[in-house]
Design a protein around this motif. Structure first.
Motif, PDB file in Angstrom:
ATOM      1  N   GLY A  12      39.781 -18.500 -14.089  1.00 21.05           N
ATOM      2  CA  GLY A  12      39.809 -19.658 -13.201  1.00 21.05           C
ATOM      3  C   GLY A  12      40.224 -20.877 -13.997  1.00 21.05           C
ATOM      4  O   GLY A  12      39.857 -21.003 -15.173  1.00 21.05           O
ATOM      5  N   ASP A  20      37.905 -25.247 -18.827  1.00 18.81           N
ATOM      6  CA  ASP A  20      36.569 -25.809 -19.026  1.00 18.81           C
ATOM      7  C   ASP A  20      36.780 -27.312 -19.248  1.00 18.81           C
ATOM      8  O   ASP A  20      37.914 -27.783 -19.338  1.00 18.81           O
ATOM      9  CB  ASP A  20      35.940 -25.149 -20.274  1.00 18.81           C
ATOM     10  CG  ASP A  20      34.432 -25.335 -20.367  1.00 18.81           C
ATOM     11  OD1 ASP A  20      33.844 -25.991 -19.484  1.00 18.81           O
ATOM     12  OD2 ASP A  20      33.842 -24.812 -21.343  1.00 18.81           O
ATOM     13  N   THR A  54      33.979 -17.576 -26.259  1.00 22.16           N
ATOM     14  CA  THR A  54      33.337 -17.590 -24.942  1.00 22.16           C
ATOM     15  C   THR A  54      31.892 -17.115 -25.040  1.00 22.16           C
ATOM     16  O   THR A  54      31.008 -17.666 -24.377  1.00 22.16           O
ATOM     17  CB  THR A  54      34.163 -16.723 -23.964  1.00 22.16           C
ATOM     18  OG1 THR A  54      35.448 -17.336 -23.812  1.00 22.16           O
ATOM     19  CG2 THR A  54      33.495 -16.577 -22.618  1.00 22.16           C
ATOM     20  N   ARG A  56      29.939 -17.562 -27.534  1.00 24.06           N
ATOM     21  CA  ARG A  56      29.172 -18.675 -28.119  1.00 24.06           C
ATOM     22  C   ARG A  56      29.046 -19.843 -27.138  1.00 24.06           C
ATOM     23  O   ARG A  56      27.981 -20.418 -26.996  1.00 24.06           O
ATOM     24  CB  ARG A  56      29.852 -19.156 -29.409  1.00 24.06           C
ATOM     25  CG  ARG A  56      29.599 -18.255 -30.607  1.00 24.06           C
ATOM     26  CD  ARG A  56      30.048 -18.917 -31.904  1.00 24.06           C
ATOM     27  NE  ARG A  56      31.481 -18.979 -31.973  1.00 24.06           N
ATOM     28  CZ  ARG A  56      32.245 -18.105 -32.655  1.00 24.06           C
ATOM     29  NH1 ARG A  56      31.698 -17.125 -33.338  1.00 24.06           N
ATOM     30  NH2 ARG A  56      33.544 -18.234 -32.655  1.00 24.06           N
ATOM     31  N   ASP A  58      29.714 -20.073 -23.655  1.00 19.45           N
ATOM     32  CA  ASP A  58      29.213 -19.886 -22.282  1.00 19.45           C
ATOM     33  C   ASP A  58      27.958 -19.023 -22.208  1.00 19.45           C
ATOM     34  O   ASP A  58      27.282 -19.023 -21.182  1.00 19.45           O
ATOM     35  CB  ASP A  58      30.283 -19.212 -21.411  1.00 19.45           C
ATOM     36  CG  ASP A  58      31.490 -20.097 -21.168  1.00 19.45           C
ATOM     37  OD1 ASP A  58      31.462 -21.254 -21.606  1.00 19.45           O
ATOM     38  OD2 ASP A  58      32.450 -19.615 -20.545  1.00 19.45           O
ATOM     39  N   THR A  88      36.084 -10.834 -32.837  1.00 22.47           N
ATOM     40  CA  THR A  88      35.690 -11.948 -33.703  1.00 22.47           C
ATOM     41  C   THR A  88      36.365 -11.841 -35.073  1.00 22.47           C
ATOM     42  O   THR A  88      36.557 -10.738 -35.585  1.00 22.47           O
ATOM     43  CB  THR A  88      34.148 -11.994 -33.869  1.00 22.47           C
ATOM     44  OG1 THR A  88      33.798 -13.066 -34.750  1.00 22.47           O
ATOM     45  CG2 THR A  88      33.576 -10.703 -34.417  1.00 22.47           C
ATOM     46  N   GLY A  89      36.701 -12.987 -35.621  1.00 17.63           N
ATOM     47  CA  GLY A  89      37.209 -13.019 -36.986  1.00 17.63           C
ATOM     48  C   GLY A  89      36.080 -13.272 -37.965  1.00 17.63           C
ATOM     49  O   GLY A  89      36.009 -12.658 -39.031  1.00 17.63           O
ATOM     50  N   ARG A  90      35.162 -14.151 -37.585  1.00 11.85           N
ATOM     51  CA  ARG A  90      34.086 -14.580 -38.486  1.00 11.85           C
ATOM     52  C   ARG A  90      32.824 -13.740 -38.358  1.00 11.85           C
ATOM     53  O   ARG A  90      31.987 -13.739 -39.267  1.00 11.85           O
ATOM     54  CB  ARG A  90      33.722 -16.040 -38.189  1.00 11.85           C
ATOM     55  CG  ARG A  90      34.831 -17.018 -38.497  1.00 11.85           C
ATOM     56  CD  ARG A  90      34.374 -18.433 -38.244  1.00 11.85           C
ATOM     57  NE  ARG A  90      34.336 -18.779 -36.841  1.00 11.85           N
ATOM     58  CZ  ARG A  90      33.386 -19.519 -36.263  1.00 11.85           C
ATOM     59  NH1 ARG A  90      32.352 -19.943 -36.961  1.00 11.85           N
ATOM     60  NH2 ARG A  90      33.452 -19.825 -34.985  1.00 11.85           N
ATOM     61  N   GLY A 158      38.338 -16.371 -23.589  1.00 10.46           N
ATOM     62  CA  GLY A 158      38.874 -17.642 -23.138  1.00 10.46           C
ATOM     63  C   GLY A 158      40.344 -17.797 -23.507  1.00 10.46           C
ATOM     64  O   GLY A 158      41.099 -16.814 -23.576  1.00 10.46           O
ATOM     65  N   LYS A 160      42.165 -18.481 -26.171  1.00 10.10           N
ATOM     66  CA  LYS A 160      42.809 -17.821 -27.327  1.00 10.10           C
ATOM     67  C   LYS A 160      43.040 -16.343 -27.023  1.00 10.10           C
ATOM     68  O   LYS A 160      44.066 -15.772 -27.396  1.00 10.10           O
ATOM     69  CB  LYS A 160      41.948 -17.981 -28.591  1.00 10.10           C
ATOM     70  CG  LYS A 160      41.824 -19.417 -29.062  1.00 10.10           C
ATOM     71  CD  LYS A 160      41.148 -19.499 -30.419  1.00 10.10           C
ATOM     72  CE  LYS A 160      40.987 -20.946 -30.868  1.00 10.10           C
ATOM     73  NZ  LYS A 160      39.806 -21.605 -30.252  1.00 10.10           N
ATOM     74  N   GLN A 164      46.762 -14.348 -26.616  1.00  9.40           N
ATOM     75  CA  GLN A 164      47.151 -13.166 -27.398  1.00  9.40           C
ATOM     76  C   GLN A 164      47.474 -11.969 -26.509  1.00  9.40           C
ATOM     77  O   GLN A 164      48.446 -11.257 -26.742  1.00  9.40           O
ATOM     78  CB  GLN A 164      46.054 -12.799 -28.384  1.00  9.40           C
ATOM     79  CG  GLN A 164      45.889 -13.832 -29.485  1.00  9.40           C
ATOM     80  CD  GLN A 164      44.699 -13.492 -30.341  1.00  9.40           C
ATOM     81  OE1 GLN A 164      44.755 -12.587 -31.154  1.00  9.40           O
ATOM     82  NE2 GLN A 164      43.615 -14.209 -30.148  1.00  9.40           N
TER      83      GLN A 164
END
Ligand SMILES: NC(=O)c1ccc[n+]([C@@H]2O[C@H](COP(=O)([O-])OP(=O)(O)OC[C@H]3O[C@@H](n4cnc5c(N)ncnc54)[C@H](OP(=O)(O)O)[C@@H]3O)[C@@H](O)[C@H]2O)c1
Length: 230
Positions: A12, A20, A54, A56, A58, A88-90, A158, A160, A164
């Motif tokens: 959305g 957002d 997202t 983290r 939302d 996740t990358g981190r 979200g 990013k 991709q």
């Protein structure tokens, strides 16, 4: 036979293309009827994927909410709600987030190799953490999901992640809901970022339908030859 799931990307956005606002408070873009429609789409999928941002930001539940739809899935021999997936990358995710804490189903974390040990230490009790290379390649993610039996994947943000999946030409169907207001703040996340998208002025996407749902509109685009596969 395709070696990846059918991918449906659902999102959305505001009239001006934002996912957002920039306040840190979750912005509701849709209405009850559309949330119920999204619930029905979720119930037809084997897995739901969102980015770590997202999870983290939302703290989403990502469950099928309707008891009737949950029961109908069980009657079909499925778990009540789809597998949850994140990237996740981190690896810096809270094991108490609703993504992990809610739903008696598998949670998969596709994690970049350098953060793997830390992510397994942090999340190993609540999820399966998959070594996904560096950087995480979404082709590898969807192939692995296919190997785990996921036939139909719903991608729910979200920005990013949208960027991709779309630039990698990994989306078969796009559901875009437009909320009747503007955000007007370039600090807020957009539907997509910069990138080379397969659908350009000389290769237009196919508009497969549009539907008014109360005060929002749903646009459905066919983005591949697999569109409509069940
Ligand atoms: N309107 C809607 O339908 C909707 C839906 C969902 C989300 N949203 C909004 O979208 C915003 C979040 O979007 P976002 O773009 O900031 O975040 P996002 O796309 O949800 O997640 C981005 C994060 O995912 C991980 N990631 C993504 N691709 C990766 C790759 N190839 N390799 C490794 N890690 C990768 C990274 O996590 P790490 O940082 O852990 O490395 C990255 O920071 C929130 O404001 C949310 O409210 C809106």
């Amino acid at each position: 036979m395709a070696d990846r799931p059918y991918v449906l990307l659902s999102c959305g956005m505001s009239i001006d293309g934002y996912l957002d606002n920039a306040t840190g408070q979750r912005l509701l873009l849709s209405n009850d009827a559309d949330f119920d429609r999204v619930d029905a789409v979720r119930a037809e999928c084997d897995a739901i994927l969102v980015g770590a941002g997202t999870v983290r930001q939302d703290n989403p539940r990502l469950l099928v909410r309707s008891q009737a739809r949950r029961a109908e899935r069980v009657a079909r021999g499925l778990r009540p709600t789809p597998v949850k997936v994140t990237v996740t990358g981190r690896g810096d995710l809270d094991p108490e987030a609703r993504f992990f804490a809610l739903g008696d189903i598998d949670k998969l974390v596709y994690c970049a190799s350098p953060a793997l040990d830390e992510a397994r230490r942090r999340l190993g009790q609540v999820a399966t953490v998959v070594d996904s290379g560096e950087p995480v390649d979404l082709h590898r993610v969807v192939t692995d999901l296919h190997d785990r039996g996921v036939g139909r994947l719903m991608v729910e943000g979200g920005g990013k992640i949208h960027t991709q999946f779309l630039t990698a030409d990994l989306v078969d169907e796009l559901h875009l809901v437009i909320a009747p207001f503007f955000v007007g703040d370039s600090r807020a996340p957009r539907f997509v970022g910069d990138g080379r998208f397969p659908w350009r002025p000389d290769r237009r996407a196919v508009l497969a339908g549009c539907q008014q749902i109360g005060d929002v509109v749903l646009l459905r685009y066919a983005l591949s030859d697999r569109f409509g596969e069940s």
